[in-house]
Design a protein around this motif. Structure first.
Motif, PDB file in Angstrom:
ATOM      1  N   PHE A 191       0.819  -1.212   0.000  1.00 27.53           N
ATOM      2  CA  PHE A 191       0.000   0.000   0.000  1.00 27.53           C
ATOM      3  C   PHE A 191       0.852   1.261   0.000  1.00 27.53           C
ATOM      4  O   PHE A 191       0.537   2.235  -0.683  1.00 27.53           O
TER       5      PHE A 191
ATOM      6  N   GLN B 181       1.990   1.989  -3.522  1.00 28.67           N
ATOM      7  CA  GLN B 181       0.893   2.402  -4.400  1.00 28.67           C
ATOM      8  C   GLN B 181       0.436   3.829  -4.118  1.00 28.67           C
ATOM      9  O   GLN B 181       0.095   4.574  -5.037  1.00 28.67           O
ATOM     10  N   GLN B 182       0.431   4.208  -2.866  1.00 27.26           N
ATOM     11  CA  GLN B 182      -0.142   5.496  -2.476  1.00 27.26           C
ATOM     12  C   GLN B 182       0.848   6.651  -2.512  1.00 27.26           C
ATOM     13  O   GLN B 182       0.440   7.808  -2.474  1.00 27.26           O
TER      14      GLN B 182
END
Length: 405
Positions: A170, A173-174
């Motif tokens: 995550f 991705q962020q």
């Protein structure tokens, strides 16, 4: 190596062998998707992780093209990028542990911090005994002045105890570097933002900075790899050495590329693309091995991830050939000391020539038997690699035979 035609020919042939295996791994990866059998449920994480890897494979393919066009330094520079992505990919695939930080540097003295740390450790241990906390432990954060590091394990849920998503999945991705580095107020905007929006943007920027600093920066990757027992102190030293060496070809470094050429101390003047003298075959072999080893590492991480997937998500990983090719790299080219393989024979020979004691010789009998944990990594990567390709002998250690002759 100049003047030793047999060794020069052997290096040239070895380069071909490395390229062939690299090409075979790339081709097998390209066809691997058709061999993976999806189970009853399609889990998007696996597709997204492989999508991440697809672009790393593109970079690896580019490195191979550069090498075949005699662009050695450029391939090494791109390999530094691949190495950093490899460290991140290990965490995206196996990073079960993560942490939260509490900054106490502005509120506690060093003495007060030590007391607080001990109190927190005792409290968490008591809560764990009663099943009242998800924290595994608390430590002093090694890269901060007075930070408590609360360690947790996995992003799981009770309905799927056999499946977890690493936090780095995550975080990567962020993360948006433009959010962290660029102040939107100083660039073109279609309309003026109100105060609340500006405040929210500053908060996003602070979050992005913390995410990068603690999870995605190079130092943070090393910290997280150690936290997850994916590296140890000796592996970390090798990572630092390889990362620094490859970084010389990515960042401005005086004479970095020149040192890889034949007769590199000869300056002709004038203008030319690169140098008139060619890259040495040793440098080309070294760059080829970097690419081969990093690619193998990426593929083995991906293969293991898919193999570990619950059968409801992946019913057949289809990794047999991919794994066979990737695992053959260390066996086929053991004379290159990368991150996780054992010290090559040359490094054992070199260490024992000057450092082994009489007691050591009595235990080992020969340099080949020197314990791997006793062999220090040589930070002078190119010169040490160049020497390792030749044959050597001395009265103390006997004979070391070239691994490619």
């Amino acid at each position: 190596m100049a003047g030793n035609s047999a060794l020069e020919d052997a290096v040239a042939l070895e380069i071909q062998h490395v390229h062939q295996l690299t090409r075979s791994m790339l081709d097998e990866y390209a066809g691997w998707g058709s061999k993976i059998s999806i189970g009853d449920i399609q889990q998007g994480m696996y597709d997204e992780v492989l999508d991440f890897l697809n672009f790393r494979i593109e970079t690896a393919d580019t490195c191979l093209l550069l090498l075949k066009n005699n662009r050695v330094a450029d391939s090494l520079g791109l390999s530094r990028s691949l190495l950093e992505h490899y460290l991140l990919f290990m965490l995206m695939c196996r990073g079960k542990k993560y942490f939260k930080l509490l900054d106490l540097s502005g509120t506690l003295t060093e003495g007060q911090f030590k007391v607080r740390l001990q109190e927190e450790r005792q409290e968490i241990e008591e809560l764990r005994t009663r099943g009242k906390t998800n924290y595994l432990e608390v430590r002093k954060y090694p890269r901060g002045k007075r930070h408590l590091m609360y360690i947790l394990e996995g992003l799981t849920n009770s309905e799927e105890p056999d499946f977890f998503v690493p936090l780095h999945y995550f975080q990567f991705q962020q993360f948006r570097p433009e959010t962290m580095r660029l102040d939107e107020r100083k660039y073109f905007q279609y309309y003026t933002r109100d105060t609340d929006t500006d405040k929210a943007r500053r908060e996003y920027r602070d979050e992005a900075t913390l995410s990068y600093r603690h999870y995605l920066s190079y130092d943070a990757l090393l910290q997280c790899l150690e936290l997850n027992d994916l590296t140890d102190e000796l592996v970390a030293l090798r990572i630092e050495a390889h990362y620094t060496f490859l970084g010389k070809f990515l960042h401005p470094t005086h004479d970095a590329a020149r040192q890889l050429h034949e007769q590199n101390n000869v300056h002709h003047g004038g203008t030319v693309i690169g140098m008139r003298q060619p890259y040495s075959k040793t440098a080309e072999l070294l760059a080829s091995l970097y690419l081969c080893y990093i690619l193998a590492g990426l593929l083995l991480e991906a293969a293991s991830l898919i193999e570990r997937a619950p059968s409801r998500f992946i019913s057949n990983a289809g990794t047999a050939t991919l794994r066979e090719l990737a695992e053959s790299v260390e066996r086929r080219f053991p004379y290159f000391w990368f991150l996780f393989n054992d010290p090559p024979l040359y490094d054992r020979f070199n260490y024992c020539s000057s450092n082994a004691t009489s007691e050591d010789w009595a235990k080992w009998g020969s340099y080949e038997n020197a314990p791997k944990e006793r062999i220090p990594f040589n930070q002078h990567i190119f010169s040490n690699f160049e020497r390792s390709l030749g044959s050597w002998s001395n009265a103390r250690c006997g004979t070391y035979q070239s691994p490619i002759l």
